[in-house]
Design a protein around this motif. Structure first.
Motif, mmCIF file in Angstrom:
data_model
loop_
_atom_site.group_PDB
_atom_site.id
_atom_site.type_symbol
_atom_site.label_atom_id
_atom_site.label_comp_id
_atom_site.label_asym_id
_atom_site.label_seq_id
_atom_site.Cartn_x
_atom_site.Cartn_y
_atom_site.Cartn_z
ATOM 1 N N PHE A 21 -13.741 -24.529 13.920
ATOM 2 C CA PHE A 21 -12.518 -24.711 12.936
ATOM 3 C C PHE A 21 -12.457 -26.250 12.665
ATOM 4 O O PHE A 21 -12.211 -26.375 11.297
ATOM 5 C CB PHE A 21 -11.321 -24.098 13.441
ATOM 6 C CG PHE A 21 -11.357 -22.574 13.671
ATOM 7 C CD1 PHE A 21 -12.185 -21.927 12.835
ATOM 8 C CD2 PHE A 21 -10.358 -21.894 14.617
ATOM 9 C CE1 PHE A 21 -12.389 -20.533 13.058
ATOM 10 C CE2 PHE A 21 -10.674 -20.643 14.797
ATOM 11 C CZ PHE A 21 -11.379 -19.739 14.117
ATOM 12 N N SER B 295 -15.109 -26.928 10.129
ATOM 13 C CA SER B 295 -14.794 -26.412 8.555
ATOM 14 C C SER B 295 -13.723 -27.276 7.999
ATOM 15 O O SER B 295 -13.987 -27.395 6.921
ATOM 16 C CB SER B 295 -14.152 -25.107 8.810
ATOM 17 O OG SER B 295 -15.080 -24.010 9.389
ATOM 18 N N PHE C 142 -14.110 -11.828 12.820
ATOM 19 C CA PHE C 142 -12.820 -12.640 12.647
ATOM 20 C C PHE C 142 -12.647 -14.000 12.637
ATOM 21 O O PHE C 142 -12.149 -14.827 11.501
ATOM 22 C CB PHE C 142 -11.755 -12.077 13.707
ATOM 23 C CG PHE C 142 -10.386 -12.599 13.707
ATOM 24 C CD1 PHE C 142 -9.833 -11.543 12.574
ATOM 25 C CD2 PHE C 142 -9.821 -13.291 14.487
ATOM 26 C CE1 PHE C 142 -8.284 -12.472 12.434
ATOM 27 C CE2 PHE C 142 -8.482 -13.542 14.317
ATOM 28 C CZ PHE C 142 -7.747 -13.157 13.360
ATOM 29 N N CYS C 143 -13.441 -14.559 13.415
ATOM 30 C CA CYS C 143 -13.729 -16.192 13.706
ATOM 31 C C CYS C 143 -14.396 -16.587 12.120
ATOM 32 O O CYS C 143 -13.918 -17.741 11.552
ATOM 33 C CB CYS C 143 -14.321 -16.569 14.482
ATOM 34 S SG CYS C 143 -14.640 -18.215 14.953
ATOM 35 N N LEU D 99 -14.407 -15.285 9.182
ATOM 36 C CA LEU D 99 -13.330 -15.095 8.252
ATOM 37 C C LEU D 99 -12.270 -16.349 8.012
ATOM 38 O O LEU D 99 -12.012 -16.766 7.136
ATOM 39 C CB LEU D 99 -12.693 -13.675 8.058
ATOM 40 C CG LEU D 99 -13.445 -12.492 7.799
ATOM 41 C CD1 LEU D 99 -12.695 -11.176 8.343
ATOM 42 C CD2 LEU D 99 -13.681 -12.493 6.396
ATOM 43 N N ILE D 100 -11.857 -16.534 9.386
ATOM 44 C CA ILE D 100 -10.883 -17.803 9.227
ATOM 45 C C ILE D 100 -11.692 -19.141 8.994
ATOM 46 O O ILE D 100 -11.268 -19.837 8.196
ATOM 47 C CB ILE D 100 -10.337 -17.881 10.848
ATOM 48 C CG1 ILE D 100 -9.264 -16.599 11.033
ATOM 49 C CG2 ILE D 100 -9.625 -19.246 11.241
ATOM 50 C CD1 ILE D 100 -9.120 -16.558 12.539
ATOM 51 N N ASP D 101 -12.792 -19.198 9.575
ATOM 52 C CA ASP D 101 -13.713 -20.458 9.133
ATOM 53 C C ASP D 101 -13.910 -20.650 7.794
ATOM 54 O O ASP D 101 -13.644 -21.461 7.102
ATOM 55 C CB ASP D 101 -15.051 -20.084 9.803
ATOM 56 C CG ASP D 101 -16.137 -21.117 9.805
ATOM 57 O OD1 ASP D 101 -15.814 -22.250 9.290
ATOM 58 O OD2 ASP D 101 -17.326 -20.859 10.075
ATOM 59 N N GLU D 102 -14.179 -19.616 6.897
ATOM 60 C CA GLU D 102 -14.402 -19.648 5.662
ATOM 61 C C GLU D 102 -13.011 -19.930 4.918
ATOM 62 O O GLU D 102 -13.145 -20.436 3.853
ATOM 63 C CB GLU D 102 -15.071 -18.426 4.982
ATOM 64 C CG GLU D 102 -16.728 -18.296 5.669
ATOM 65 C CD GLU D 102 -17.519 -19.602 5.102
ATOM 66 O OE1 GLU D 102 -17.468 -20.000 4.192
ATOM 67 O OE2 GLU D 102 -18.018 -20.243 6.416
ATOM 68 N N THR D 103 -12.141 -19.157 5.374
ATOM 69 C CA THR D 103 -10.774 -19.502 4.679
ATOM 70 C C THR D 103 -10.319 -20.768 4.771
ATOM 71 O O THR D 103 -9.785 -21.450 3.820
ATOM 72 C CB THR D 103 -9.809 -18.362 5.427
ATOM 73 O OG1 THR D 103 -10.157 -17.301 5.124
ATOM 74 C CG2 THR D 103 -8.248 -18.667 4.693
ATOM 75 N N ILE D 104 -10.516 -21.564 6.239
ATOM 76 C CA ILE D 104 -10.216 -22.757 5.937
ATOM 77 C C ILE D 104 -10.859 -23.809 4.938
ATOM 78 O O ILE D 104 -10.394 -24.591 4.320
ATOM 79 C CB ILE D 104 -10.577 -23.348 7.559
ATOM 80 C CG1 ILE D 104 -9.615 -22.816 8.449
ATOM 81 C CG2 ILE D 104 -10.557 -25.116 7.521
ATOM 82 C CD1 ILE D 104 -10.090 -23.079 9.935
#
Length: 161
Positions: free
Chosen positions: A25, A28, A111-112, A114-119
């Motif tokens: 994260f 990212s 899940f990780c 998805l969070i990574d790309e959302t950041i």
């Protein structure tokens, strides 16, 4: 005392997973110019290594761009390869095996990712991409396979010895 040792190992395994997720994260959250500079450094190292081993070769701008893309995607795969290997160890410690283990590792990796790309959607010069999620999952699948293979080899070694 052995029970404490098992609890300590499980705790350390999960701490490593959480620490690696934090690293993903943080990477990212780096602005696009910083991320690009990191990739550029790796490309220069690879070119210098190539020059040292095979002699100097001029690359076209398209070839340099392709090399940088491969470095960036390779970094994504490597991050998730390590994550999946760590998750495999952590979830295996919870007595999960077979399909449950694979599903748990790949679900947590997804899940990780998805969070990574959302950041990255909120970071200057970066873009969250669905294609990167697929690259991440490819790295996770490879990490899972390598961790499972290492576990099989480890058990065979212990059984023979």
């Amino acid at each position: 005392m052995e029970h404490l040792s098992l609890r300590l190992r499980r705790g350390m395994a999960w701490a490593l997973c959480i620490g690696w997720m934090a690293f993903i994260f943080l990477m990212s959250a780096m602005p696009g110019d910083v991320s690009g500079a990191q990739s550029g450094t790796v490309v220069r190292i690879l070119l210098a290594l190539h020059d040292a081993l095979f002699g100097h070769a001029e690359l076209s701008p398209q070839a340099l761009s392709l090399l940088e893309t491969l470095v960036r995607k390779g970094a994504h795969m490597a991050e998730y390869l390590v994550l999946a290997a760590l998750l495999t160890g952590s979830l295996r410690n919870r007595d999960r095996t077979g399909r449950g283990l694979c599903a748990g590792v790949l679900s947590a990796s997804l899940f990780c990712a998805l969070i990574d790309e959302t950041i990255q959607l909120f970071v200057e010069g970066r873009a969250g991409k669905v294609s990167d999620i697929w690259v991440d999952l490819g790295g996770a699948a490879l990490g899972l396979l390598l961790a499972l293979a290492a576990g099989v080899l480890w058990r065979k070694k212990r059984y023979v010895a």
